[in-house]
Design an enzyme around this catalytic site. Sequence first.
Site, short mmCIF file in Angstrom:
data_model
loop_
_atom_site.label_atom_id
_atom_site.label_comp_id
_atom_site.label_asym_id
_atom_site.label_seq_id
_atom_site.Cartn_x
_atom_site.Cartn_y
_atom_site.Cartn_z
CB THR A 1 42.38 38.78 39.61
OG1 THR A 1 42.47 37.86 40.70
CG2 THR A 1 41.00 38.74 39.03
N PRO B 1 40.19 33.67 40.01
CG PRO B 1 39.60 31.57 39.20
CD PRO B 1 39.08 32.72 39.95
CD GLU C 1 26.39 45.81 43.71
OE1 GLU C 1 26.78 46.30 44.78
OE2 GLU C 1 26.07 44.61 43.58
CE LYS D 1 43.90 34.73 43.67
NZ LYS D 1 43.18 34.86 42.39
P1 ADP Z 1 46.02 34.36 40.00
O1 ADP Z 1 47.19 34.00 40.82
O2 ADP Z 1 45.21 35.49 40.57
O3 ADP Z 1 45.16 33.22 39.58
P2 ADP Z 1 48.03 35.03 38.07
O4 ADP Z 1 48.84 35.98 38.86
O5 ADP Z 1 48.55 33.64 37.98
O6 ADP Z 1 46.55 34.98 38.62
O7 ADP Z 1 47.77 35.64 36.64
C1 ADP Z 1 47.98 34.90 35.47
C2 ADP Z 1 48.54 35.77 34.39
O8 ADP Z 1 47.59 36.75 33.99
C3 ADP Z 1 49.72 36.57 34.85
O9 ADP Z 1 50.91 35.85 34.70
C4 ADP Z 1 49.69 37.78 33.92
O10 ADP Z 1 50.29 37.49 32.69
C5 ADP Z 1 48.21 37.97 33.68
N1 ADP Z 1 47.68 38.99 34.59
C6 ADP Z 1 46.71 38.82 35.51
N2 ADP Z 1 46.45 39.99 36.14
C7 ADP Z 1 47.30 40.91 35.63
C8 ADP Z 1 47.53 42.29 35.89
N3 ADP Z 1 46.84 42.98 36.80
N4 ADP Z 1 48.48 42.92 35.16
C9 ADP Z 1 49.18 42.27 34.24
N5 ADP Z 1 49.02 40.97 33.96
C10 ADP Z 1 48.08 40.27 34.63
ZN ZN Z 2 23.84 43.08 46.71
#
Ligand code: ADP
Ligand code: ZN
Length: 637
Positions: A208, A206, A425, A210
């Site tokens: 990250t 979560p 690793e 997506k």
């Molecule tokens: P997921 O869907 O993977 O749970 P989100 O896309 O909802 O995560 O990420 C939540 C918030 O975290 C985003 O709106 C952004 O503000 C921040 N965020 C997460 N990853 C990034 C990234 N790689 N670059 C910039 N902001 C990020």
């Molecule tokens: Zn391993």
Amino acid sequence: MKNKKTLWIIIITLLLLVVLGFAIYSFIAGSAEKLSYQQFQDLLSQNKIVTSSLEEKIYNGVHVISGVYEKNGSPHRFVVGINNQQYDYLLNNPMFRDIVSQIVTNQEITSPIWTLAQSLLPVLIMVGVYVWIFSAMSKGGMGGGILGGKSSRPRQIKSDVKFSDVAGINEEKTELVELVDYLRNPNKYAMMGARVPKGVLMEGPPGTGKTLLAKAVAGEANVAFFTMAGSEFEEMFVGLGASRVRDLFGDAKKAAPCIIFIDEIDAVGRKRNTAMGSATNEQTLNQLLVEMDGFGSNSGVIVMAATNRVDVLDPALLRPGRFDRIIQISLPDIREREAILKLHARNKSVSPEIDWKRVAERTPGFSGAQLENVLNEAAILVVRNKRKMITLSDIDEAIDRVVGGPAKKSRAMTIQDKKVVSYHEAGHALIGLKLDSASKVQKVTIIPRGNAGGYTIMTPKDESNFSSKEDLFASIAGYLGGRAAEEIMFGKDKITTGAHDDLDKATNIARRMVTQFGMSSLGLTKYLTMQEESYGQTKGVYSDEVAYKIDIEINTILDNCYKIAHDIISKNLETLELIAESLRVLETITAEQIEYINKYNKLPNEVILEKERMEKEEKKKNAGEILEFEPDEDEKK
Ligand code: ADP
Ligand code: ZN
């Protein structure tokens, strides 16, 4: 299609009610004795009629009188039809006048059908209400209407997120650029007969990014973005989930080109035939499969889905033509964290003394969302203290808050953890490097994901669809390499649970070699069918004796492979050390860096530079200098 169905339900229900009504009508009518006018007049004159029971209805000028009369001392129901003249006669005859004038006359009614309709009216209203509720439910609750809850109609939003709003995850972004191009001009691809993936599955922890990435694809392509969470399909009413899936795809097809984003797809996409799945769930999943098959690969609709566990998903979802592209998104490594921090600091007023690299160093295991949260917390602190700029101490405190808060679970790594994981690793990577048949290492990281401390991404060296016995042995040895390295570096008693997942995979391969591929001393018999396996069974139909032999055989294979792994690592301790050290410094290393280490037997340049920088840092800290966060000389310019 749905409207037609509803119409049919209404028609059939009405027909049934009409038939039922007639049946009741004729039952009542049939149970009463039909009298002639003469019989009625006789009974009246004999005073056999129970006056108070008399009722009269007028149908088209006919007076229908019903009531009860006495026959041999017991009551009998009767009806009689009297025309106007006969009625007038009775009314004007002194003998009958008193009785007849007492008859309760109901309102004039023109036809029996009308009476029927009248008595059916309440029923009709009820049917109407029922149909209305049903259609309201399947449309998703009338905007928070009668069934409460928020609207689950697929949300269509316009995304203004761009790729530049996503930091890090560069390889993943590159993979998606092609989708953007396709969405911008689907016809170009259609004309070339090029098949573009319909479904892209993003797997990762979560926070990250997506959702952010999916929005960025829609934003870059400037197309509609439909979003729905897997859990929103789940309802207490069977069939609703399925109809929501239908609505979602229906709306999307109308708006094509567009993106459908299904968050937490595991909520609907769990393996069927397992204890976890429910009947409702299966219907929803089946509908999803049907919809995904139902549109051509050039219809301009691309489904993107997110999950943090691909392994619980039904394999049917991952077949070609559905989610046939999987993009792994992991927690950001040190450089990606720096990029994310910088990105989110853009619109905040931040003290120029802050070196984001150092903040990134202090936040291993943080997701993008958590990093954003750190900056947000820091900004709140500044406002609270009526200051103007975010300083390093704000950031420090914010990190503590985020770690102390909900992020506590997301294991911040200790130095010792980092050390163990780096050798583990490195062990995997080393086997990949030294065993010809093993898979090629693409990327190794010590950033935790899911249950695993770190992970190593490997791809098969050749593209062949078949695996030889040698290949399978090599794969198993690769999986066991992590454990072997731990044992060699820290001793038999210090091995950790980190290999848990590796053992699972290694055992699976070994089991299949014995029970499916005829690659053991048990011979060619197939003990476990693919079908049994795909339903999650690990035991086919065979005797306990065979089961025992299979277990022994699996054990032997694993033991042999472990020896191979142990051997390779023992003989290449220097390389292991170099890989592990690079991992501790950079957190993530690439195939090129591993090859460099293998070829020249020394640390890659970037590792050396970074290491020097970190050591300088450490010295300053130990000297207790207040200069701690002053930029380095070389960074000043
Ligand atoms: P997921 O869907 O993977 O749970 P989100 O896309 O909802 O995560 O990420 C939540 C918030 O975290 C985003 O709106 C952004 O503000 C921040 N965020 C997460 N990853 C990034 C990234 N790689 N670059 C910039 N902001 C990020
Ligand atoms: Zn391993």
